[in-house]
Design a protein around this motif. Structure first.
Motif, mmCIF file in Angstrom:
data_model
loop_
_atom_site.group_PDB
_atom_site.id
_atom_site.type_symbol
_atom_site.label_atom_id
_atom_site.label_comp_id
_atom_site.label_asym_id
_atom_site.label_seq_id
_atom_site.Cartn_x
_atom_site.Cartn_y
_atom_site.Cartn_z
ATOM 1 N N GLU A 82 0.832 -1.212 0.000
ATOM 2 C CA GLU A 82 0.000 0.000 0.000
ATOM 3 C C GLU A 82 0.864 1.259 0.000
ATOM 4 O OE1 GLU A 82 -3.960 1.509 2.343
ATOM 5 O OE2 GLU A 82 -2.360 0.599 3.524
ATOM 6 N N HIS A 83 1.907 1.268 0.826
ATOM 7 C CA HIS A 83 2.788 2.439 0.916
ATOM 8 C C HIS A 83 3.448 2.732 -0.429
ATOM 9 C CE1 HIS A 83 5.531 5.267 2.891
ATOM 10 N NE2 HIS A 83 6.487 4.742 2.155
ATOM 11 N N ALA A 84 4.004 1.683 -1.050
ATOM 12 C CA ALA A 84 4.694 1.877 -2.326
ATOM 13 C C ALA A 84 3.709 2.220 -3.441
ATOM 14 C CB ALA A 84 5.476 0.615 -2.693
ATOM 15 N N ALA A 85 2.493 1.669 -3.371
ATOM 16 C CA ALA A 85 1.485 1.994 -4.384
ATOM 17 C C ALA A 85 1.141 3.477 -4.348
ATOM 18 C CB ALA A 85 0.229 1.150 -4.157
ATOM 19 N N GLY A 118 -2.074 -4.345 -12.964
ATOM 20 C CA GLY A 118 -1.202 -5.480 -12.691
ATOM 21 C C GLY A 118 -1.613 -6.169 -11.406
ATOM 22 N N LEU A 119 -1.038 -7.362 -11.178
ATOM 23 C CA LEU A 119 -1.375 -8.175 -10.015
ATOM 24 C C LEU A 119 -0.139 -8.469 -9.173
ATOM 25 C CD1 LEU A 119 -3.600 -10.984 -11.588
ATOM 26 C CD2 LEU A 119 -4.388 -9.245 -9.975
ATOM 27 N N ILE A 120 -0.336 -8.522 -7.858
ATOM 28 C CA ILE A 120 0.648 -9.078 -6.937
ATOM 29 C C ILE A 120 -0.048 -10.235 -6.235
ATOM 30 C CG2 ILE A 120 2.109 -8.672 -4.926
ATOM 31 C CD1 ILE A 120 2.225 -5.727 -5.750
ATOM 32 N N ILE A 143 3.279 -10.229 -10.308
ATOM 33 C CA ILE A 143 4.413 -10.446 -9.416
ATOM 34 C C ILE A 143 4.001 -11.480 -8.381
ATOM 35 C CG2 ILE A 143 6.107 -9.363 -7.897
ATOM 36 C CD1 ILE A 143 6.030 -8.148 -10.709
ATOM 37 N N LEU A 144 4.824 -12.501 -8.177
ATOM 38 C CA LEU A 144 4.577 -13.485 -7.125
ATOM 39 C C LEU A 144 5.306 -13.037 -5.861
ATOM 40 C CD1 LEU A 144 4.892 -16.860 -9.080
ATOM 41 C CD2 LEU A 144 2.878 -15.403 -8.732
ATOM 42 N N LEU A 145 4.577 -13.010 -4.748
ATOM 43 C CA LEU A 145 5.097 -12.452 -3.496
ATOM 44 C C LEU A 145 5.233 -13.539 -2.431
ATOM 45 C CD1 LEU A 145 5.811 -10.038 -1.629
ATOM 46 C CD2 LEU A 145 3.349 -9.719 -1.274
ATOM 47 N N ASP A 146 6.364 -13.550 -1.753
ATOM 48 C CA ASP A 146 6.658 -14.367 -0.580
ATOM 49 C C ASP A 146 6.946 -15.811 -0.918
ATOM 50 O OD1 ASP A 146 6.915 -14.959 2.237
ATOM 51 O OD2 ASP A 146 4.984 -15.967 2.080
ATOM 52 N N ARG A 147 6.049 -16.475 -1.637
ATOM 53 C CA ARG A 147 6.202 -17.895 -1.918
ATOM 54 C C ARG A 147 6.816 -18.069 -3.297
ATOM 55 N NH1 ARG A 147 0.455 -19.789 0.877
ATOM 56 N NH2 ARG A 147 1.131 -19.255 2.977
ATOM 57 N N ILE A 148 8.135 -18.279 -3.312
ATOM 58 C CA ILE A 148 8.881 -18.314 -4.567
ATOM 59 C C ILE A 148 8.883 -19.724 -5.154
ATOM 60 C CG2 ILE A 148 11.209 -18.144 -5.520
ATOM 61 C CD1 ILE A 148 11.661 -15.690 -3.890
ATOM 62 N N ALA A 296 6.831 -3.646 -0.598
ATOM 63 C CA ALA A 296 7.247 -2.488 -1.392
ATOM 64 C C ALA A 296 8.039 -2.922 -2.625
ATOM 65 C CB ALA A 296 8.095 -1.550 -0.527
ATOM 66 N N ALA A 297 8.915 -3.922 -2.459
ATOM 67 C CA ALA A 297 9.711 -4.412 -3.591
ATOM 68 C C ALA A 297 8.821 -5.003 -4.674
ATOM 69 C CB ALA A 297 10.715 -5.456 -3.112
ATOM 70 N N ALA A 298 7.736 -5.652 -4.281
ATOM 71 C CA ALA A 298 6.806 -6.220 -5.264
ATOM 72 C C ALA A 298 6.184 -5.125 -6.121
ATOM 73 C CB ALA A 298 5.728 -7.023 -4.549
ATOM 74 N N VAL A 299 5.840 -3.994 -5.496
ATOM 75 C CA VAL A 299 5.269 -2.871 -6.260
ATOM 76 C C VAL A 299 6.308 -2.311 -7.220
ATOM 77 C CG1 VAL A 299 4.292 -0.542 -6.112
ATOM 78 C CG2 VAL A 299 3.601 -2.303 -4.465
ATOM 79 N N HIS A 300 7.543 -2.150 -6.747
ATOM 80 C CA HIS A 300 8.589 -1.606 -7.613
ATOM 81 C C HIS A 300 8.831 -2.518 -8.818
ATOM 82 C CE1 HIS A 300 9.108 1.462 -4.716
ATOM 83 N NE2 HIS A 300 9.818 0.766 -3.855
#
Length: 338
Positions: A82-85, A118-120, A143-148, A296-300
Motif C-alpha cells: 500500500e505504501h509503495a502503491a 497489474g497483479l501481486i 508479481i509473485l510475493l513471498d512464496r517463490i 514495497a519491492a513487489a510494487v517496484h
C-alpha cells in the motif's frame, strides 16, 4: 458540475492544454500550468476517472491477493504494498484467499475484470497450477510475493528462508543442542519447504543424525500438537523451532500444557514472530521477515514490468534478521567441543 471548457476559459488556455496538465501527456510552461491548476481549484472541476482510464487503457490501480491477511507477516506485506502503491500514484485493491484455491481464482478474476494494471499474488498453499498457466497465457503483469517457485516466467519477491534457518540452527548446534523438533507445518508452501531445507543443511553440516531429529509436517493442527507433545515426553528434545507465527502459537501452547519451561527446560525459536514480542516472558528468539520491504519491492517490480513488459523475469530475495532473545539462552550448556 464544472467542465474542462470552463477550466480552459478561466485559465485562458486551450482545452488541449488543460488535458495535458491533467494527464501529464506533454510539458506545460510552469506559469501556464499554475493558471490551469488555479482554475481547476476555483471551478471545482473533477476529472472523470473512468473516462480517463478508458482513454489511457490504464486504471492506475493494482490488485493484491494474499493467502492469509490476518497473519502478521502478510499484514506487514500489505502495508508495504500500500505504501509503495501510493508513492507511485496507484490505488490498491486487496483480496484475501484464506489459503483457499477457489477463492484465490475468483479473486484474481474479479481483479482482472476491474481492469487493474497489474497483479501481486501471494499464492495459497493449495493454489491451482492452472491459475498461473492462465496468467502466463493472458499476460497481465504479475508479481509473485513471498512464496517463490523456481522456473516460473514471473517476477518474484521473497526472503532468504533457507540460509537464515541454516544460520539459526548452526548457532544452536554450537551452543550444544543435538536433538531438535522442527514444527514445519504445510511444506507444500514453498516458504516452509525452504525453511525445512535450511534445517536439513545445518543438521548435515553439524553432523547431526537426521533420523534423530523430529520434523513435524502436515496441516492438521491437532495432529501437529499431539506429535510435538509426544516427542517432548521422551525428554530427549532440547530445542523446538516453529516455522511460522501460527505454528509458534501451537508449539508454545503445547509446551505450556506439558509443563515445560523455556529456556530452563527447552530452547525455543520461531520464524515471523508476534506483534509486541517484547511482552512475552521469556522474550522469544525470532527470525524476522522483511515483510514491509517485500511488499514495497513487489510494487517496484510491478512498476518496472509495466514500463518494460518484454524484460526478462527477475527474482528478488531480501535478507531476514535473527533477533536473539532469552528463549534460546541456556547457561548450563557449553559450546560443543569445550
Amino acid at each position: 458540475m464544472a467542465t474542462m471548457v470552463e477550466v480552459a476559459r478561466k485559465a485562458k488556455v486551450s482545452i488541449s492544454t488543460v488535458s495535458h496538465v491533467l494527464n501529464g501527456t506533454r510539458n506545460v510552461e510552469p506559469e501556464t500550468r499554475k493558471r490551469v491548476l488555479a482554475a481547476i481549484a476555483s471551478t471545482g472541476y473533477r476529472q472523470d476517472a473512468l473516462a480517463r482510464a478508458l482513454r489511457r487503457s490504464q486504471t492506475d490501480s493494482i490488485g493484491l491477493v494474499v493467502s492469509d491477511a490476518g497473519e502478521p507477516a502478510f499484514a506487514e506485506m500489505v502495508h508495504g504494498v500500500e505504501h509503495a502503491a501510493v508513492e507511485n500514484g496507484l490505488t490498491l485493491v486487496l483480496a484475501n484467499s484464506a489459503e483457499n484455491a477457489d477463492r484465490e481464482k475468483k479473486a484474481v478474476q474479479t481483479l482482472l475484470n476491474r481492469r487493474v494494471d497489474g497483479l501481486i499474488l501471494a499464492r495459497a498453499a493449495e493454489s491451482d497450477p492452472a491459475l498461473l498457466q492462465a496468467l502466463e497465457q493472458e499476460k497481465p503483469p504479475t508479481i509473485l510475493l513471498d512464496r517463490i517457485f523456481s522456473q516460473l516466467p514471473f517476477d518474484q519477491v521473497g526472503a532468504d528462508n533457507r540460509e537464515t534457518m541454516r544460520q539459526l540452527v548452526t548457532h544452536m548446534i554450537v551452543s550444544g543442542h543435538r536433538r531438535f523438533a522442527l514444527v514445519a507445518g504445510d511444506v507444500r508452501v514453498p516458504t516452509l519447504q525452504e525453511r525445512m531445507g535450511g534445517f536439513t543443511d545445518a543438521s548435515l553440516e553439524g553432523r547431526l543424525g537426521l533420523d534423530e531429529q523430529l520434523i513435524i509436517t502436515g496441516t492438521d493442527r491437532e495432529a501437529l500438537a499431539e506429535e510435538l507433545g509426544n516427542s517432548l515426553r521422551t525428554g530427549q528434545i532440547t530445542a523446538v523451532i516453529a516455522c511460522s507465527t501460527p505454528l509458534a502459537a501451537l508449539s508454545l501452547r503445547t509446551l505450556a500444557r506439558a509443563g515445560i519451561s523455556t529456556p530452563r527446560d527447552i530452547a525455543f525459536a520461531t520464524f515471523d514472530g508476534f506483534d509486541n514480542s517484547d511482552l512475552f516472558q521469556p522474550r522469544v528468539t525470532t527470525v524476522r521477515q522483511p515483510a514491509f520491504d517485500m511488499g514495497a519491492a513487489a510494487v517496484h517490480l510491478l512498476v518496472e514490468r509495466l514500463r518494460t513488459p518484454e524484460a526478462s523475469p527477475r527474482t528478488v530475495r531480501l535478507q531476514q534478521r535473527i533477533e536473539w532473545r532469552e528463549s534460546t539462552e541456556d547457561y548450563r550448556r557449553q559450546p560443543a567441543g569445550d
